[in-house]
Design a protein around this motif. Structure first.
Motif, short mmCIF file in Angstrom:
data_model
loop_
_atom_site.label_atom_id
_atom_site.label_comp_id
_atom_site.label_asym_id
_atom_site.label_seq_id
_atom_site.Cartn_x
_atom_site.Cartn_y
_atom_site.Cartn_z
N TRP A 205 0.83 -1.20 0.00
CA TRP A 205 0.00 0.00 0.00
C TRP A 205 0.87 1.25 0.00
N SER A 206 0.21 2.39 -0.15
CA SER A 206 0.88 3.66 0.09
C SER A 206 1.10 3.83 1.59
N GLU A 207 1.98 4.74 1.96
CA GLU A 207 2.20 5.00 3.38
C GLU A 207 0.93 5.52 4.05
N GLU A 208 0.16 6.32 3.33
CA GLU A 208 -1.09 6.83 3.89
C GLU A 208 -2.08 5.70 4.17
N GLU A 209 -2.18 4.76 3.23
CA GLU A 209 -3.08 3.62 3.43
C GLU A 209 -2.62 2.75 4.59
N ALA A 210 -1.32 2.51 4.67
CA ALA A 210 -0.78 1.67 5.75
C ALA A 210 -0.98 2.33 7.10
N THR A 211 -0.83 3.64 7.16
CA THR A 211 -1.00 4.37 8.42
C THR A 211 -2.45 4.34 8.87
N ALA A 212 -3.36 4.58 7.94
CA ALA A 212 -4.79 4.54 8.28
C ALA A 212 -5.18 3.16 8.78
N PHE A 213 -4.65 2.12 8.13
CA PHE A 213 -4.93 0.75 8.55
C PHE A 213 -4.39 0.49 9.96
N ALA A 214 -3.15 0.91 10.21
CA ALA A 214 -2.53 0.66 11.51
C ALA A 214 -3.31 1.32 12.64
N ALA B 142 1.46 10.83 15.54
CA ALA B 142 0.44 11.76 16.04
C ALA B 142 -0.80 10.99 16.49
N GLY B 143 -1.16 9.95 15.74
CA GLY B 143 -2.30 9.12 16.13
C GLY B 143 -2.07 8.40 17.44
N LEU B 144 -0.84 7.92 17.66
CA LEU B 144 -0.53 7.29 18.95
C LEU B 144 -0.61 8.31 20.09
N ARG B 145 -0.04 9.48 19.85
CA ARG B 145 -0.04 10.52 20.90
C ARG B 145 -1.46 10.94 21.25
N GLU B 146 -2.30 11.10 20.25
CA GLU B 146 -3.69 11.52 20.51
C GLU B 146 -4.43 10.46 21.32
N ARG B 147 -4.25 9.21 20.97
CA ARG B 147 -4.92 8.14 21.72
C ARG B 147 -4.35 7.99 23.11
N GLN C 161 12.23 12.79 16.98
CA GLN C 161 12.22 14.21 16.64
C GLN C 161 11.92 14.47 15.17
N HIS C 162 12.05 13.46 14.33
CA HIS C 162 11.66 13.61 12.92
C HIS C 162 10.14 13.73 12.78
N PHE C 163 9.40 13.27 13.79
CA PHE C 163 7.97 13.08 13.63
C PHE C 163 7.14 13.98 14.53
N GLU C 164 7.78 14.96 15.16
CA GLU C 164 7.08 16.00 15.92
C GLU C 164 6.17 15.40 17.00
N VAL C 165 6.67 14.38 17.68
CA VAL C 165 5.89 13.73 18.73
C VAL C 165 6.64 13.81 20.04
N GLN C 166 5.89 13.97 21.12
CA GLN C 166 6.47 14.09 22.44
C GLN C 166 6.26 12.79 23.22
N PRO C 167 7.32 12.03 23.49
CA PRO C 167 7.15 10.81 24.28
C PRO C 167 7.07 11.11 25.77
N ASP C 168 6.54 10.16 26.52
CA ASP C 168 6.55 10.24 27.97
C ASP C 168 7.79 9.59 28.56
N VAL C 169 8.32 8.60 27.85
CA VAL C 169 9.52 7.88 28.28
C VAL C 169 10.32 7.56 27.02
N ILE C 170 11.65 7.65 27.11
CA ILE C 170 12.48 7.10 26.05
C ILE C 170 13.49 6.13 26.67
N THR C 171 13.80 5.10 25.92
CA THR C 171 14.86 4.18 26.32
C THR C 171 16.11 4.51 25.50
N ILE C 172 17.28 4.43 26.13
CA ILE C 172 18.54 4.78 25.47
C ILE C 172 19.58 3.70 25.73
N ALA C 173 20.51 3.53 24.79
CA ALA C 173 21.63 2.59 24.94
C ALA C 173 22.52 2.77 23.72
#
Length: 421
Positions: free
Chosen positions: A167-176, A216-221, A248-260
């Motif tokens: 699919w297109s990225e838009e179709e795959a995102t809507a499906f997800a 953005a869909g994850l953040r909203e939910r 940071q590429h996707f303009e989303v604010q996480p509550d937790v990040i894991t680093i290593a």
């Protein structure tokens, strides 16, 4: 005769004597371009002089000061350095040794903080090999098979893998996102869901970037239902994608990040970052560990962050990553502009995380050809790895110090490999 476990199979036949920058050398002095970087670990290259000097100096003064017993200078300096690169809201840190430990710490935090039992992970994600982390890993059954029962409370939603769906990225995102809502209606109530745990770019799952609409869909939910958003930045952090952190590429604010991985240029160090308010909701005694925030690892991490900043390695990753992606696509399609050819169905990535997916004529995964490509490339002096559910994606992960000339050299070898296999 004592030996390594037979299950520890090396991807190449190379025995390394030493490394410098983007290159490894065997005992005979043969040079190899290292487009594995220790699986994305040696961010400043092999044996960067400043990292070496920092570690050597620290070994002579304090090797280990257990950080819930005493405080030490390298840890204080590391916290100060991280303040300048972490999202401002993530101002509280816990340190461990490995990526799996960081993921397990994040899981424990979100469950304790919310009082909810379930988490949602995304198809193709890799989060580690320990029991909880392996339960949350869906990039391949090899990471979780054979030691059931696994942990309960983990539910899997689709990731927008457009190429796999056709699919297109838009179709795959809507499906997800639609399927995530269906998961809430049928499997795990939002009121029983503690967190989403997701990679900005699927790593072991095939080097598949997410996108702004999906996150953005994850953040909203998450905001709507009181769910926490955990970004697994273990492979994507510290400049690897051309930003300090992949999210940071996707303009989303996480509550937790894991680093290593890239934080300490090869020394074992991992952790999680969250707000002080969220971290304070962890239960007493739930965070600790003998070797976490080891003094030598912290000193190496401080030097690593200094080098990343002063040598503009985040910017270099963005520039060299664009060069590598364009060149890998050109090598696959022979200049046609399609990005596919030579048995490669798709070339994708972000920054210095580039994957070339090998497929047969009918579009099926072709792991045999991917493996052959690695062998021929190593013979020609270029080291790479495979990933993906079928191990049919060849991934290129050079150190952040890689030069334009080294990228061109690697691409020339890769083009010759594709012409030969």
């Amino acid at each position: 005769m004592t030996a390594l476990s037979p299950q520890l199979k090396q991807a190449t036949d190379v025995t390394v004597d030493h490394g410098r920058g983007s290159c490894l050398f065997d005992a005979e002095g043969r040079r190899y371009l290292d487009f594995t970087a220790g699986i994305g670990v040696v961010s400043t290259g092999h044996c960067h002089p400043r990292v070496v000097a920092a570690a050597q100096e620290q070994v002579g003064s304090l090797i280990h000061g257990q950080y819930t017993t005493v405080m030490h200078r390298p840890l204080k300096e590391l916290i100060e350095r991280l303040e300048g690169v972490l999202p401002p809201s993530l101002d509280s840190l816990f340190f461990a040794n490995s990526g799996s430990e960081a993921v397990e710490a994040a899981l424990r935090l979100v469950r304790q903080a919310t009082g909810r039992p379930n988490v949602v992970v995304f198809h193709g994600g890799f989060h580690g090999r320990t029991v909880a982390a392996a339960t949350m890993t869906t990039s391949g059954t090899r990471f979780s098979a054979g030691f059931s029962p696994l942990m309960s409370g983990v539910h899997v939603a689709p990731f927008p893998t457009a190429y796999r769906y056709g699919w297109s990225e838009e179709e795959a995102t809507a499906f997800a996102l639609k399927e995530l809502d269906y998961l809430f209606a049928t499997v795990t109530s939002p009121q029983e869901t503690a967190a989403f745990i997701v990679e900005p770019v699927l790593g072991e799952g095939g080097y598949i970037p997410g996108n702004t609409e999906f996150f953005a869909g994850l953040r909203e939910r998450a905001d709507r239902h009181g769910i926490l958003l955990v970004m697994d930045e273990i492979q994507t952090g510290f400049g690897r994608t051309g930003r300090y952190f992949g999210h940071q590429h996707f303009e989303v604010q996480p509550d937790v990040i894991t680093i290593a991985k890239g934080i300490a240029s090869g020394f074992p160090l991992s952790g999680i970052a969250a707000s002080e308010e969220l971290m304070s909701r962890a239960w007493p005694g739930s965070q600790g560990g003998t070797y976490g925030a080891n003094a030598v690892s912290c000193a190496a991490a401080v030097a690593t962050l200094q080098v990343i900043e002063e040598e503009s390695l985040v910017q270099n990753a963005a520039q060299r990553g664009a060069q590598l992606l364009a060149g890998a696509r050109a090598a696959a399609d022979g200049g046609s502009g399609s990005g596919a050819g030579h048995g490669i169905g798709d070339v994708r990535g972000l920054g210095l995380m580039i994957g070339s997916e090998f497929t047969t004529a009918d579009g099926a995964p072709d792991p045999d050809r991917a493996k052959a490509a690695l062998t021929v490339a190593a013979d020609k002096g270029l080291l790479m790895l495979t990933c993906g559910a079928y191990m049919n994606v060849v991934r290129m992960i050079p150190p952040l110090v890689v030069t334009a000339e080294e990228i061109d050299e690697g691409l020339a070898i890769w083009s010759s490999v594709l012409a030969e296999i």
